[in-house]
Design an enzyme around this catalytic site. Structure first.
Site, PDB file in Angstrom:
ATOM      1  N   GLU A  57      17.219  15.283  36.525  1.00  0.00           N
ATOM      2  CA  GLU A  57      16.633  15.351  35.192  1.00  0.00           C
ATOM      3  C   GLU A  57      17.647  15.935  34.205  1.00  0.00           C
ATOM      4  O   GLU A  57      17.803  15.470  33.081  1.00  0.00           O
ATOM      5  CB  GLU A  57      15.351  16.203  35.235  1.00  0.00           C
ATOM      6  CG  GLU A  57      14.672  16.460  33.903  1.00  0.00           C
ATOM      7  CD  GLU A  57      14.250  15.186  33.185  1.00  0.00           C
ATOM      8  OE1 GLU A  57      14.195  14.126  33.826  1.00  0.00           O
ATOM      9  OE2 GLU A  57      14.009  15.254  31.948  1.00  0.00           O
ATOM     10  N   LEU A 105      43.923  47.550  38.962  1.00  0.00           N
ATOM     11  CA  LEU A 105      42.927  48.451  39.534  1.00  0.00           C
ATOM     12  C   LEU A 105      43.559  49.142  40.732  1.00  0.00           C
ATOM     13  O   LEU A 105      44.248  48.495  41.519  1.00  0.00           O
ATOM     14  CB  LEU A 105      41.766  47.561  40.001  1.00  0.00           C
ATOM     15  CG  LEU A 105      40.347  48.073  39.997  1.00  0.00           C
ATOM     16  CD1 LEU A 105      39.955  48.659  38.672  1.00  0.00           C
ATOM     17  CD2 LEU A 105      39.411  46.928  40.365  1.00  0.00           C
ATOM     18  N   GLU A 135      30.150  46.495  42.486  1.00  0.00           N
ATOM     19  CA  GLU A 135      30.062  45.037  42.659  1.00  0.00           C
ATOM     20  C   GLU A 135      31.116  44.545  43.642  1.00  0.00           C
ATOM     21  O   GLU A 135      32.118  45.230  43.877  1.00  0.00           O
ATOM     22  CB  GLU A 135      30.201  44.314  41.318  1.00  0.00           C
ATOM     23  CG  GLU A 135      31.551  44.418  40.653  1.00  0.00           C
ATOM     24  CD  GLU A 135      31.584  43.626  39.348  1.00  0.00           C
ATOM     25  OE1 GLU A 135      31.704  42.399  39.420  1.00  0.00           O
ATOM     26  OE2 GLU A 135      31.489  44.251  38.270  1.00  0.00           O
ATOM     27  N   LYS A 137      34.339  42.639  45.071  1.00  0.00           N
ATOM     28  CA  LYS A 137      35.610  42.256  44.430  1.00  0.00           C
ATOM     29  C   LYS A 137      35.965  40.842  44.871  1.00  0.00           C
ATOM     30  O   LYS A 137      36.255  40.601  46.044  1.00  0.00           O
ATOM     31  CB  LYS A 137      36.718  43.228  44.820  1.00  0.00           C
ATOM     32  CG  LYS A 137      37.996  42.935  44.081  1.00  0.00           C
ATOM     33  CD  LYS A 137      38.995  44.051  44.218  1.00  0.00           C
ATOM     34  CE  LYS A 137      40.199  43.820  43.313  1.00  0.00           C
ATOM     35  NZ  LYS A 137      40.777  42.484  43.412  1.00  0.00           N
ATOM     36  N   ASP A 139      37.924  37.407  45.422  1.00  0.00           N
ATOM     37  CA  ASP A 139      39.322  37.098  45.705  1.00  0.00           C
ATOM     38  C   ASP A 139      39.715  35.902  44.853  1.00  0.00           C
ATOM     39  O   ASP A 139      39.762  34.764  45.307  1.00  0.00           O
ATOM     40  CB  ASP A 139      39.456  36.779  47.205  1.00  0.00           C
ATOM     41  CG  ASP A 139      40.875  36.976  47.676  1.00  0.00           C
ATOM     42  OD1 ASP A 139      41.719  37.389  46.861  1.00  0.00           O
ATOM     43  OD2 ASP A 139      41.129  36.725  48.863  1.00  0.00           O
ATOM     44  N   ARG A 158      45.970  36.769  33.349  1.00  0.00           N
ATOM     45  CA  ARG A 158      46.387  38.154  33.159  1.00  0.00           C
ATOM     46  C   ARG A 158      47.905  38.251  32.916  1.00  0.00           C
ATOM     47  O   ARG A 158      48.365  39.049  32.121  1.00  0.00           O
ATOM     48  CB  ARG A 158      46.022  38.988  34.397  1.00  0.00           C
ATOM     49  CG  ARG A 158      46.312  40.469  34.175  1.00  0.00           C
ATOM     50  CD  ARG A 158      46.639  41.254  35.443  1.00  0.00           C
ATOM     51  NE  ARG A 158      45.680  41.099  36.485  1.00  0.00           N
ATOM     52  CZ  ARG A 158      44.765  42.009  36.822  1.00  0.00           C
ATOM     53  NH1 ARG A 158      44.675  43.122  36.143  1.00  0.00           N
ATOM     54  NH2 ARG A 158      43.969  41.792  37.832  1.00  0.00           N
ATOM     55  N   TYR A 244      32.964  34.782  37.451  1.00  0.00           N
ATOM     56  CA  TYR A 244      32.049  35.902  37.227  1.00  0.00           C
ATOM     57  C   TYR A 244      32.745  36.879  36.287  1.00  0.00           C
ATOM     58  O   TYR A 244      33.923  37.203  36.489  1.00  0.00           O
ATOM     59  CB  TYR A 244      31.695  36.620  38.537  1.00  0.00           C
ATOM     60  CG  TYR A 244      30.587  35.946  39.342  1.00  0.00           C
ATOM     61  CD1 TYR A 244      29.568  35.240  38.715  1.00  0.00           C
ATOM     62  CD2 TYR A 244      30.566  36.043  40.729  1.00  0.00           C
ATOM     63  CE1 TYR A 244      28.561  34.630  39.446  1.00  0.00           C
ATOM     64  CE2 TYR A 244      29.554  35.434  41.475  1.00  0.00           C
ATOM     65  CZ  TYR A 244      28.559  34.732  40.814  1.00  0.00           C
ATOM     66  OH  TYR A 244      27.564  34.131  41.544  1.00  0.00           O
ATOM     67  N   LYS A 335      39.032  48.201  49.519  1.00  0.00           N
ATOM     68  CA  LYS A 335      39.369  46.929  50.155  1.00  0.00           C
ATOM     69  C   LYS A 335      38.791  46.814  51.565  1.00  0.00           C
ATOM     70  O   LYS A 335      38.705  47.807  52.291  1.00  0.00           O
ATOM     71  CB  LYS A 335      40.900  46.786  50.232  1.00  0.00           C
ATOM     72  CG  LYS A 335      41.566  46.623  48.880  1.00  0.00           C
ATOM     73  CD  LYS A 335      41.167  45.312  48.242  1.00  0.00           C
ATOM     74  CE  LYS A 335      42.108  44.843  47.164  1.00  0.00           C
ATOM     75  NZ  LYS A 335      43.349  44.288  47.599  1.00  0.00           N
ATOM     76  N   CYS A 429      46.363  12.250  78.208  1.00  0.00           N
ATOM     77  CA  CYS A 429      45.287  13.191  77.876  1.00  0.00           C
ATOM     78  C   CYS A 429      45.362  14.410  78.812  1.00  0.00           C
ATOM     79  O   CYS A 429      45.407  14.257  80.032  1.00  0.00           O
ATOM     80  CB  CYS A 429      43.934  12.495  78.022  1.00  0.00           C
ATOM     81  SG  CYS A 429      42.548  13.626  77.886  1.00  0.00           S
ATOM     82  N   CYS A 432      41.993  14.028  81.119  1.00  0.00           N
ATOM     83  CA  CYS A 432      41.718  12.946  82.078  1.00  0.00           C
ATOM     84  C   CYS A 432      42.963  12.125  82.412  1.00  0.00           C
ATOM     85  O   CYS A 432      42.889  11.185  83.195  1.00  0.00           O
ATOM     86  CB  CYS A 432      40.625  12.032  81.533  1.00  0.00           C
ATOM     87  SG  CYS A 432      41.211  11.000  80.178  1.00  0.00           S
ATOM     88  N   CYS A 447      42.773  10.171  72.913  1.00  0.00           N
ATOM     89  CA  CYS A 447      42.762   9.868  74.345  1.00  0.00           C
ATOM     90  C   CYS A 447      42.060   8.522  74.496  1.00  0.00           C
ATOM     91  O   CYS A 447      41.024   8.279  73.882  1.00  0.00           O
ATOM     92  CB  CYS A 447      41.981  10.969  75.070  1.00  0.00           C
ATOM     93  SG  CYS A 447      41.288  10.427  76.636  1.00  0.00           S
ATOM     94  N   CYS A 453      36.613  10.125  80.220  1.00  0.00           N
ATOM     95  CA  CYS A 453      37.264  11.429  80.010  1.00  0.00           C
ATOM     96  C   CYS A 453      36.169  12.497  79.940  1.00  0.00           C
ATOM     97  O   CYS A 453      35.292  12.429  79.075  1.00  0.00           O
ATOM     98  CB  CYS A 453      38.067  11.405  78.708  1.00  0.00           C
ATOM     99  SG  CYS A 453      38.716  13.014  78.261  1.00  0.00           S
TER     100      CYS A 453
HETATM  101  O1  I6G Z   1      40.965  42.932  38.925  1.00  0.00           O
HETATM  102  C1  I6G Z   1      39.728  43.369  38.791  1.00  0.00           C
HETATM  103  C2  I6G Z   1      38.728  42.817  39.535  1.00  0.00           C
HETATM  104  C3  I6G Z   1      37.431  43.256  39.395  1.00  0.00           C
HETATM  105  C4  I6G Z   1      39.444  44.389  37.846  1.00  0.00           C
HETATM  106  C5  I6G Z   1      38.114  44.830  37.711  1.00  0.00           C
HETATM  107  C6  I6G Z   1      37.112  44.243  38.498  1.00  0.00           C
HETATM  108  O2  I6G Z   1      35.884  44.684  38.318  1.00  0.00           O
HETATM  109  C7  I6G Z   1      34.867  44.133  39.109  1.00  0.00           C
HETATM  110  N1  I6G Z   1      37.824  45.799  36.827  1.00  0.00           N
HETATM  111  C8  I6G Z   1      38.800  46.318  36.099  1.00  0.00           C
HETATM  112  C9  I6G Z   1      38.467  47.409  35.144  1.00  0.00           C
HETATM  113  C10 I6G Z   1      40.117  45.890  36.212  1.00  0.00           C
HETATM  114  N2  I6G Z   1      40.435  44.917  37.085  1.00  0.00           N
HETATM  115  C11 I6G Z   1      41.207  46.475  35.421  1.00  0.00           C
END
Ligand code: I6G
Length: 691
Positions: A57, A105, A135, A137, A139, A158, A244, A335, A429, A432, A447, A453
């Site tokens: 929709e 950070l 929260e 972090k 990757d 950045r 996010y 970490k 293989c 077999c 194979c 087999c």
């Molecule tokens: O690189 C970052 C990842 C996540 C951050 C960060 C962050 O907050 C969830 N917060 C700050 C203040 C900074 N780098 C500088």
């Protein structure tokens, strides 16, 4: 899932003075309503995670707006949801100065280090206990987004923290990101966040890269970085990026709340995606509890995270604490143990799958990766093995993420011992001893032993009994292996002549479980044709193709008798799949197994086939290419419902190519072959005719 694209927008694009008189009032109003609805649905879908309409929709509303804008191009503005991908490829990215530097950070890796951080914060503020906003972090890659008068005007990486690259055109393609903010917002708002690629999207992208012979990405982070740094935004638009937001930089024309958590809530209210995992906790013990909970749930999150971030929640307290060497004193990243580690490849062995495909598997010196000991990792196929230049004895980067099989990401060639041998594809293989064959141009070697087999037999039987195939309750992988090893199963038909005594005689099998299994085998005899076809394990015939075959031919006899040419008329069946199906039924051994299965009582009801009237496009083949406003799936399903076949490539047999925006090689081929070409509007017209 990626949506076609939209952004929240409250206002009309035009002030009263600017409305071009050529646009009828009704069109103007309808466009405004559509934009508002699309914005609302996008917000519900991406930010609130509470969609209120089906995707189909949403796609219809989007297509309607697109059509209106095609009819009245003056309706289009830079923040129109239909205009996410635009402009020519860049030759370089412009440099952007960050007015407020993008800091880094600090990290901690242990509970002790976190307690030290908390102590420093408490002492700095002279408080007993601190309220933290916490929260996961992500990757991914840090990004800065600048909104002026609510409209996204610039996105920058950045870089070194002071200046980054202008990646606005690419960031605009991220469909979860609003191009215009909702509601009352600051005149200027610079938001910081993390761009990332969810794991399923990453796997699909790498699969695509492999199929097209392109380089694969080592991990979702690299894939996100590579996608964001594409000079051609049309490529970025095909990559499943998400974002996010986690903080703000420059803010003008509004006063933000004095709590970090409430600032994030404001971002959410303005339509910006923020992590749904954000919490406020009191004191370091609760930070540690959060770290534990997120760590335990890490594998079930749809994206990679590498830790959690704790931030002092009070903005006045943040200001009091200030910064040290370009990192805030009020925030820290805690970490997780790494998900990539180095270890040595001690051997490369070859695993044989259901279709005989040989997969190279690295036997590793055991290593803890993200808290789990890993001693095997996949190398996918021979081409990957060569591309990664793997030698036995190499030091390798091993990655484990979510519930995905650990893989060798790459090797450190500089650490290679002298005379380290390259693994060789076996000529026979390893299970077999049948010949190993590799078709020209294929990266997969197989194979040739077929069901003789034991490895292929085990995998074929596991597949046959599996839930989406014959669904034999209790006949799991381990039991199949035991039955094959006990020489009780050679092919699927043998399953139906097993008796309770034979099963009860196996290790860890009692009389009761044996009886249950025999009953489940009995029950599975009443099946459906699509399930039965899927259970046969014909190469490249998945659930959907099996269902299409059943629908198209109506009976097993008709499929068995079909020529390759006739098979090509079925949806999703191209020349290679047709060859596999035809080859499968041409084998006397396979026919004999099918006959025995039927003699054992395996049966299915007839498949009701739609009448020619219901399928006016029967015999016609469509190819969809380029970006369509309606989703590909929607278009495909609609065409298939009318009896058409929707193919993936253009040939002389193609009836029509539907070319959307930025259509490429398929369109060129259609032109060369003189195949009829339609735009999306023509397709819509056809679908409307029959709706
Ligand atoms: O690189 C970052 C990842 C996540 C951050 C960060 C962050 O907050 C969830 N917060 C700050 C203040 C900074 N780098 C500088």
């Amino acid at each position: 899932m990626q949506r076609v694209g939209a952004r929240p927008q409250k206002q009309s694009l035009f002030s009263l003075f600017e409305i071009p008189m050529s646009i009828p009032e009704a069109a103007l109003q309808r466009a405004a309503v559509l934009r508002e609805q699309l914005a609302e649905h996008n917000y519900r879908y991406y930010v609130l995670d509470e969609p209120s309409i089906p995707d189909a929709e949403y796609d219809r509303l989007f297509a309607e707006l697109q059509q209106l804008e095609a009819d009245y191009p003056e309706l289009i503005g830079p923040d129109s949801p239909t205009q996410r991908v635009g402009g020519a490829p860049l030759s370089v990215f412009d440099e952007v100065q960050h007015t407020v530097p993008m800091l880094s950070l600090g990290n901690v890796f242990s509970e002790g280090e976190l307690r030290d951080f908390d102590r420093r914060v408490r002492e700095g503020l002279g408080h007993e206990q601190i309220r933290y906003c916490v929260e996961p972090k992500l990757d991914g890659l840090a990004i800065s987004l600048r909104y002026e008068q609510g409209v996204l005007v610039r996105a920058a990486t950045r870089g070194d923290g002071h200046s980054g690259e202008d990646v606005t055109a690419n960031v605009r393609t991220i469909t979860s990101l609003p191009l215009r903010l909702r509601g009352a917002h600051p005149a200027v708002l610079e938001v910081r966040g993390e761009v990332f690629m969810p794991r399923d999207g990453f796997e699909a992208l790498n699969q695509r890269q492999r199929e097209q012979g392109n380089k694969t990405f080592a991990n979702p982070r690299n894939a996100a970085a590579g996608s964001l740094r594409q000079l051609d935004p049309r490529i970025t638009a095909t990559r499943p990026l998400r974002i996010y937001c986690y903080g703000v930089g420059v803010v003008e024309g509004a006063e933000l709340p004095d709590s970090h958590y409430r600032i994030l809530q404001s971002l959410r209210d303005w339509g910006l995606p923020v992590s749904p995992e954000i919490r406020v906790v009191e004191g370091v013990e609760n930070c540690l509890a959060y770290y534990e909970t997120i760590g335990q749930g890490r594998d079930s999150l749809p994206y990679d995270i590498d830790g959690v971030v704790y931030k002092v929640d009070s903005i006045p307290q943040q200001q009091e604490l200030g910064f040290v060497s370009r990192a805030p004193r009020w925030a820290i990243a805690h970490k997780f143990p790494a998900q990539e580690e180095l270890t040595v490849i001690e051997a490369v062995e070859w695993q044989v799958g259901r279709t005989g495909a040989l997969t190279p598997v690295a036997r590793l010196r055991p290593v803890a990766v993200g808290g789990v000991t890993v001693s095997n990792a996949t190398l996918h196929n021979l081409d990957e093995l060569r591309r990664k230049d793997v030698h036995i004895g190499d030091t390798a980067i091993v990655r484990r993420a979510g519930d995905v099989i650990p893989e060798v990401v790459g090797v450190l060639a500089e650490r290679r011992p002298p005379d380290a041998p390259m693994p060789k594809l076996p000529t026979h293989c390893p299970i077999c001893d049948a010949d190993v064959l590799r078709a020209e141009g294929e990266s997969v070697a197989r194979c040739s032993g077929g069901l003789y087999c034991p490895a292929q037999r085990k995998e074929a039987l596991k597949h046959f009994a599996s839930r989406k195939a014959m669904d034999i309750d209790g006949l799991g992988d381990k039991l199949v292996e035991q039955l094959v090893e006990a020489d009780l199963l050679h092919d699927p038909a043998d399953i139906f002549s097993l008796d309770t005594q034979q099963v009860a005689g196996l290790e860890r099998m009692g009389e009761k479980s044996a009886q249950n299994l025999i009953q489940a085998i009995e029950r599975s005899k009443a099946t459906t044709l699509p399930r039965f076809l899927f259970a046969m394990g014909i190469r490249e015939v998945g659930e959907a193709t099996a269902a299409n075959l059943a629908q198209h031919f109506g009976s097993l006899e008709a499929i068995e008798a079909a020529s390759e040419e006739a098979l090509l008329a079925v949806d999703d069946v191209g020349p290679i799949v047709a060859k596999h199906i035809h080859g499968f039924f041409a084998q006397p051994h396979n026919r004999e197994v099918i006959e025995r299965l039927r003699a054992e009582g395996v049966k299915w009801p007839e498949v009701a086939r739609p009448s020619a009237e219901q399928q006016p496009l029967l015999g016609q083949t469509f190819v969809l290419t380029g970006t369509l406003a309606m989703s590909r799936d929607e278009a495909k399903q609609a065409l298939q419902a009318l009896g058409a076949k929707v193919a993936g490539s253009v040939s002389k047999k193609t009836t029509v190519v539907v070319a959307g925006e930025a259509a490429g090689s398929k369109l060129t081929k259609a032109e060369q072959l003189g195949v009829e070409i339609w735009d999306e509007a023509r397709l819509r017209q056809l679908l409307d005719e029959y709706s």
